[in-house]
Write a protein that holds these residues in place. Structure first.
Motif, PDB file in Angstrom:
ATOM      1  N   ILE A 322      93.910  30.632  27.514  1.00 59.36           N
ATOM      2  CA  ILE A 322      95.444  30.370  26.869  1.00 59.36           C
ATOM      3  C   ILE A 322      96.141  31.394  27.085  1.00 59.36           C
ATOM      4  N   ILE A 323      97.219  31.535  27.682  1.00 56.69           N
ATOM      5  CA  ILE A 323      98.060  32.819  27.775  1.00 56.69           C
ATOM      6  C   ILE A 323      99.641  32.234  27.673  1.00 56.69           C
ATOM      7  N   GLU A 324     100.012  33.365  26.772  1.00 52.48           N
ATOM      8  CA  GLU A 324     101.598  33.080  26.467  1.00 52.48           C
ATOM      9  C   GLU A 324     102.555  33.576  27.749  1.00 52.48           C
ATOM     10  N   GLN A 325     103.610  32.931  27.999  1.00 51.80           N
ATOM     11  CA  GLN A 325     104.447  33.356  28.988  1.00 51.80           C
ATOM     12  C   GLN A 325     104.612  34.785  29.158  1.00 51.80           C
ATOM     13  N   ASN A 326     104.521  35.524  28.157  1.00 51.93           N
ATOM     14  CA  ASN A 326     104.851  36.972  28.294  1.00 51.93           C
ATOM     15  C   ASN A 326     103.396  37.875  28.661  1.00 51.93           C
ATOM     16  N   LYS A 327     102.386  36.995  29.260  1.00 54.38           N
ATOM     17  CA  LYS A 327     101.184  37.046  29.776  1.00 54.38           C
ATOM     18  C   LYS A 327     100.146  38.069  28.640  1.00 54.38           C
ATOM     19  N   THR A 328     100.585  37.549  27.205  1.00 53.22           N
ATOM     20  CA  THR A 328      99.601  37.791  26.030  1.00 53.22           C
ATOM     21  C   THR A 328      98.351  36.800  26.113  1.00 53.22           C
ATOM     22  N   VAL A 329      97.031  37.351  25.936  1.00 56.14           N
ATOM     23  CA  VAL A 329      96.175  36.128  25.947  1.00 56.14           C
ATOM     24  C   VAL A 329      96.076  35.573  24.606  1.00 56.14           C
ATOM     25  N   MET A 347      89.876  40.517  23.839  1.00 52.04           N
ATOM     26  CA  MET A 347      90.776  39.771  24.908  1.00 52.04           C
ATOM     27  C   MET A 347      92.135  39.246  24.138  1.00 52.04           C
ATOM     28  N   THR A 348      91.893  38.800  22.645  1.00 55.40           N
ATOM     29  CA  THR A 348      92.902  38.237  22.183  1.00 55.40           C
ATOM     30  C   THR A 348      94.044  39.222  21.854  1.00 55.40           C
ATOM     31  N   GLY A 349      95.250  38.732  22.260  1.00 58.33           N
ATOM     32  CA  GLY A 349      96.255  39.977  22.131  1.00 58.33           C
ATOM     33  C   GLY A 349      96.486  40.584  23.250  1.00 58.33           C
ATOM     34  N   MET A 350      95.651  40.973  24.449  1.00 59.32           N
ATOM     35  CA  MET A 350      95.626  41.708  25.249  1.00 59.32           C
ATOM     36  C   MET A 350      96.719  41.165  26.437  1.00 59.32           C
ATOM     37  N   SER A 351      97.284  41.991  27.189  1.00 54.22           N
ATOM     38  CA  SER A 351      97.929  41.366  28.493  1.00 54.22           C
ATOM     39  C   SER A 351      97.030  41.330  29.651  1.00 54.22           C
ATOM     40  N   TRP A 352      96.724  40.069  30.162  1.00 53.49           N
ATOM     41  CA  TRP A 352      95.760  40.029  31.062  1.00 53.49           C
ATOM     42  C   TRP A 352      95.970  40.739  32.296  1.00 53.49           C
ATOM     43  N   THR A 353      97.320  41.021  32.655  1.00 48.58           N
ATOM     44  CA  THR A 353      97.645  41.832  33.846  1.00 48.58           C
ATOM     45  C   THR A 353      96.953  43.062  33.943  1.00 48.58           C
ATOM     46  N   GLN A 354      96.468  43.739  32.779  1.00 47.14           N
ATOM     47  CA  GLN A 354      95.788  45.157  32.427  1.00 47.14           C
ATOM     48  C   GLN A 354      94.239  44.889  33.563  1.00 47.14           C
ATOM     49  N   LEU A 355      93.932  43.928  33.793  1.00 50.14           N
ATOM     50  CA  LEU A 355      92.817  43.639  34.419  1.00 50.14           C
ATOM     51  C   LEU A 355      92.920  43.688  36.138  1.00 50.14           C
ATOM     52  N   ILE A 356      94.241  43.322  36.456  1.00 52.12           N
ATOM     53  CA  ILE A 356      94.509  43.360  37.839  1.00 52.12           C
ATOM     54  C   ILE A 356      94.872  44.576  38.427  1.00 52.12           C
ATOM     55  N   PRO A 357      94.107  44.519  39.752  1.00 51.90           N
ATOM     56  CA  PRO A 357      94.250  46.098  40.512  1.00 51.90           C
ATOM     57  C   PRO A 357      95.900  45.959  41.115  1.00 51.90           C
ATOM     58  N   PRO A 358      96.253  47.048  41.572  1.00 51.13           N
ATOM     59  CA  PRO A 358      97.850  47.087  41.808  1.00 51.13           C
ATOM     60  C   PRO A 358      97.959  46.220  43.098  1.00 51.13           C
ATOM     61  N   LYS A 359      96.963  46.070  43.890  1.00 48.70           N
ATOM     62  CA  LYS A 359      97.332  45.500  45.190  1.00 48.70           C
ATOM     63  C   LYS A 359      97.297  43.890  45.116  1.00 48.70           C
ATOM     64  N   ASP A 360      96.947  43.597  43.944  1.00 51.44           N
ATOM     65  CA  ASP A 360      97.185  42.056  43.446  1.00 51.44           C
ATOM     66  C   ASP A 360      98.192  41.584  42.770  1.00 51.44           C
ATOM     67  N   LEU A 361      98.517  42.765  41.907  1.00 52.53           N
ATOM     68  CA  LEU A 361      99.394  42.632  40.693  1.00 52.53           C
ATOM     69  C   LEU A 361     100.799  41.808  40.933  1.00 52.53           C
ATOM     70  N   GLU A 362     101.402  42.487  42.187  1.00 53.58           N
ATOM     71  CA  GLU A 362     102.738  42.073  42.537  1.00 53.58           C
ATOM     72  C   GLU A 362     102.624  40.323  43.144  1.00 53.58           C
ATOM     73  N   LEU A 371     105.738  29.691  39.076  1.00 51.08           N
ATOM     74  CA  LEU A 371     105.199  28.593  38.029  1.00 51.08           C
ATOM     75  C   LEU A 371     105.961  28.168  36.964  1.00 51.08           C
ATOM     76  N   LEU A 372     106.534  29.332  36.416  1.00 51.53           N
ATOM     77  CA  LEU A 372     107.462  29.088  35.220  1.00 51.53           C
ATOM     78  C   LEU A 372     108.762  28.507  35.694  1.00 51.53           C
ATOM     79  N   ALA A 373     109.208  29.057  37.068  1.00 51.86           N
ATOM     80  CA  ALA A 373     110.585  28.341  37.485  1.00 51.86           C
ATOM     81  C   ALA A 373     110.526  26.924  37.571  1.00 51.86           C
TER      82      ALA A 373
END
Length: 788
Positions: A322-329, A347-362, A371-373
């Motif tokens: 379960i993730i906040e809209q600001n990407k915090t777990v 994991m709690t409180g971590m931004s889950w984007t820290q786990l994503i390689p640059p090629k997939d992050l964007e 999804l938010l829009a």
């Protein structure tokens, strides 16, 4: 959550049983005591002006009997005989009560007291010891109520019991206000003790009717309405009675109008108040109970939903976060920790984007913004890679749903192993597709599910034509059962290695294939299909057939060579030995030989040279035939003259052995044959017949037309015949069947082999019938005359 406590129900049933037993015992005991007092004459001394009249003797007796049978009511529900006895006695008492009521209404004096011979006592013009008509009515009601209970009509029983309770209560109120109902007139009133026992009996009957009957069901249970009614109704009755009792203290003498009016008004106020309070309590209680029940159900559902969510969240096979809209777990489950390598606290409180390689992050940021829009129409899933805690890159598929509170529920499935397997399968599929070997898969029912390029080249069908078709489409008609048998054995787990069979191409051509068939199993080890790997061996089979033919030809040629060498070494040696011996004798001893001896030597020498010539002629013909140099020029000619022409030497040889040669050949019979080959056939077969026939034997040559187009010629002799071994190997070049004739003539067996080949050249057939010691018959066919 709903709870069930069976011990509560059991406790309530025991209390009801004790209440009924108590009511029955009290009623019977009181009635019995009063009856005894009447019998002892205790009530015979009642004096005028006594304020309370005693219970009538017959009333006491009915109470005694009723209480006794009612005390056994519960046991009667378990015992059929006791149940019948209670019903029978209650029916009798009901009839007795009707008779008593009739007796009172008609003014008769037949009652229990008169029956017992006791005297009644008059109290202020009222005859004491006689049942009141109210008591008779109440007995009729309680006995009817008991009978209805016995008949399972509990609601009707409640009505009769309630009426009895009401009458008893009115009488009790009358005594409380010192104004007993009907007291003071000429009508016999109900005794105070009788009213108390009627109330007791009514309570017992109401309890026996059960808590499911109306209106008792509103007073039992743990609902708010039941609790309110159980408190308010008794309180109102008690307060009313206290009020009436206090007022009665100031009402004057017994029987004053004030007390009577006050008592009656109190009863009506009490009834109206009770009905109003009952209705209001029931309405309010139902509403409150419903609200409480709905609230309780809602709480239970919330707790159940929370528990179900927790179980689904924790025990799900997918990784969930379960993730906040600001990407915090906010929270993760154990499966997420398993695929990421991080614990829940990390994991709690971590931004889950820290786990994503640059090629997939964007790409994931763009996915998140969509999804938010537009949560409804935006894509709900995506595949990407992320870093495991140990630094390895994992492939995952993610599905995202927006919750009611704006947070994101994301589920992840580790696709790493699947991606590796897909890559392997892709490579394997490429290998299979590019292979020249036949590779096919099919279901256990024989339906083709895959078809590679090698199968297309071998069978001529493309994949789109064969996938979904039965595999026996490839089988020749005579081999369809073979395919079904293979599939049946595959179901048992049996494999076939390098199995050679025949298959039919799309163009109808039959090809030879070598196949291996193996079971296909799923992850649970169940056999779900079969795979076939094979290749076209038609060319190989053709080469093998040619090799086999050449081998047989070489074996035959080698045997013929050996036979030829044997003939040359053996059969030519004997004549040459004879010739050498004779010529040696003539060379060395000719002057000493007489003409007769010279003539004898000349005859033997001629015979040896003749045999040698015949042998060389046979060898020459056989040699020409083997090398294909023999000319075949068939013509029409008459059979009989040609046979006579060919048998000059045979007839001379037969004459020396005194053998008769007979003919059974029609003069007009013509054949279509090569004249030279025909002559060789007739000479060889007839010479053999003469050679193996003893002196004074017989040889018969016959011919006839068969099947309209062939001539069957037979040569029969009365010679020594042949053994089975000789018959079986008579035309085998590699087996020596030669033997001496009856006159010592030599034999190589080569002549018969030449005859067989010449006859087959004419599309004819040669066969022999022989029995040792009984002669032989050689038969063969050649074409009859050909029309111009």
């Amino acid at each position: 959550m709903l709870e069930f406590h069976p011990e509560k129900g059991q406790s309530a049933d025991k209390l009801a049983d004790l209440t009924m037993l108590f009511c029955g015992v009290v009623t019977a005991f009181t009635g019995g005591i009063v009856l005894i007092l009447w019998v002892l004459g205790f009530f015979n001394h009642i004096h005028p002006g006594q304020r309370l009249i005693p219970m009538a003797d017959e009333t006491a007796m009915l109470f005694l009997v009723f209480g006794s049978i009612f005390a056994f009511y519960r046991e009667g529900q378990k015992n059929r005989i006791l149940h019948f006895a209670i019903s029978f006695i209650a029916a009798l008492l009901f009839i007795s009560s009707l008779l008593i009521l009739t007796d009172i209404a008609t003014g008769n004096t037949f009652n229990l007291r008169n029956f017992l011979g006791l005297q009644s006592v008059m109290v202020e013009s009222i005859q004491s010891g006689t049942m009141s008509f109210l008591s008779a009515i109440c007995f009729i009601l309680i006995f009817l109520a008991l009978l209805m209970l016995q008949c399972k009509s509990k609601q009707i029983s409640v009505i009769f019991s309630a009426l009895t309770l009401f009458i008893g209560y009115i009488v009790l109120v009358g005594y409380e206000y010192k104004v007993p109902i009907l007291y003071g007139g000429s009508v016999i009133p109900m005794a105070l003790l009788s009213s108390l026992l009627f109330i007791t009996a009514s309570i017992g009957l109401l309890v026996a009717a059960g808590k499911q009957t109306y209106p008792i069901k509103y007073f039992v249970g743990d609902s708010f309405m039941a609790k309110l009614l159980r408190v308010l109704i008794p309180a109102i009755f008690i307060l009313s009675q206290v009020q009436g009792f206090v007022l009665s203290l100031y009402s004057g003498t017994f029987g004053s109008s004030f007390g009577l009016i006050n008592g009656i008004s109190t009863i009506f106020v009490l009834l109206i108040s009770g009905i109003v309070i009952f209705s209001i309590s029931r309405s309010i209680g139902n509403s409150i109970d419903k609200n409480f029940a709905d609230l309780k159900k809602a709480e239970e559902k919330i707790r159940e939903s929370e528990e179900n969510f927790r179980k689904i969240f924790e025990n799900n096979s997918a990784a969930i976060a379960i993730i906040e809209q600001n990407k915090t777990v906010v929270m993760v489950n154990d499966q997420f920790c398993k695929i990421s390598g991080y614990c829940k606290d990390e994991m709690t409180g971590m931004s889950w984007t820290q786990l994503i390689p640059p090629k997939d992050l964007e790409r994931l940021k763009e996915f998140n913004q969509q999804l938010l829009a537009n949560p409804i129409h935006s894509p709900k899933s995506s595949e990407f890679t992320f870093y495991h805690r140990n630094g390895n890159i994992r492939n995952v598929a993610m599905w995202v749903t927006m919750l009611w509170n704006g947070k994101l529920l994301a589920s992840f499935v580790d696709m790493t192993d699947r991606k590796i397997e897909e890559q392997k399968l892709s490579q394997f599929a490429a290998v299979v597709e590019s292979a020249n070997d036949i590779i096919i898969s099919k279901t256990l029912e024989g339906i083709i599910t895959s078809w590679n390029r090698g199968a297309e080249l071998a069978y001529g069908y493309c994949a789109s034509e064969m996938i979904g078709q039965p595999v026996n489409l490839l089988a020749p008609p005579e081999s369809e059962d073979q395919m079904l048998q293979i599939l049946e054995k595959i179901k048992s787990g049996i494999s076939f290695e390098h199995f050679e069979s025949t298959r039919q191409r799309k163009d109808g051509q039959l090809i030879e294939v070598s196949i291996s068939v193996s079971p296909i199993k799923n992850g649970e080890g169940e056999i779900i299909g079969a795979s076939t790997i094979g290749h076209d061996i038609s060319v190989r089979k053709k080469i093998e057939e040619e090799l086999r033919s050449k081998t047989e030809q070489l074996i035959r040629i080698n045997a013929e060579k050996d036979k030829l060498f044997s003939i040359i070494a053996h059969d030519l040696r004997s004549p040459f030995s004879g010739i050498l011996g004779l010529t040696d004798a003539m060379a060395n001893d000719l002057p000493n030989l007489s003409l007769v001896e010279i003539q004898e030597i000349s005859i033997v020498l001629h015979k040896s040279v003749n045999n040698l010539y015949n042998l060389l002629e046979n060898l020459l013909e056989w040699s020409y035939m083997q090398r294909g140099f023999t000319n075949f020029d068939p013509t029409n000619f008459f059979l009989h003259p040609r046979i006579i022409e060919c048998l000059g030497l045979s007839i001379a040889a037969a004459a020396k052995k005194e053998i008769e040669i007979a003919f059974d050949i029609p003069n007009d019979l013509q054949v279509f044959s090569d004249s030279n080959m025909f002559g060789s056939i007739i000479r060889n077969i007839t010479n053999n017949a003469v050679k193996f026939t003893p002196k004074r034997g017989k040889v018969i040559l016959s011919a006839k037309l068969v099947d309209g187009k062939n001539i069957e010629i037979s040569v029969q002799d009365t010679g020594i015949g042949m053994s089975k071994f000789i018959l079986d190997n008579l035309f085998s070049i590699d087996v020596n069947t030669g033997r001496k004739g009856t006159g010592g003539e030599s034999s190589t067996g080569l002549g018969l082999i030449i005859c067989k080949d010449f006859i087959e050249k004419h599309d004819g057939k040669l066969w022999v019938e022989s029995e040792e010691g009984k002669g032989s018959i050689f038969r063969f066919t050649i074409p009859s005359k050909m029309n111009d």
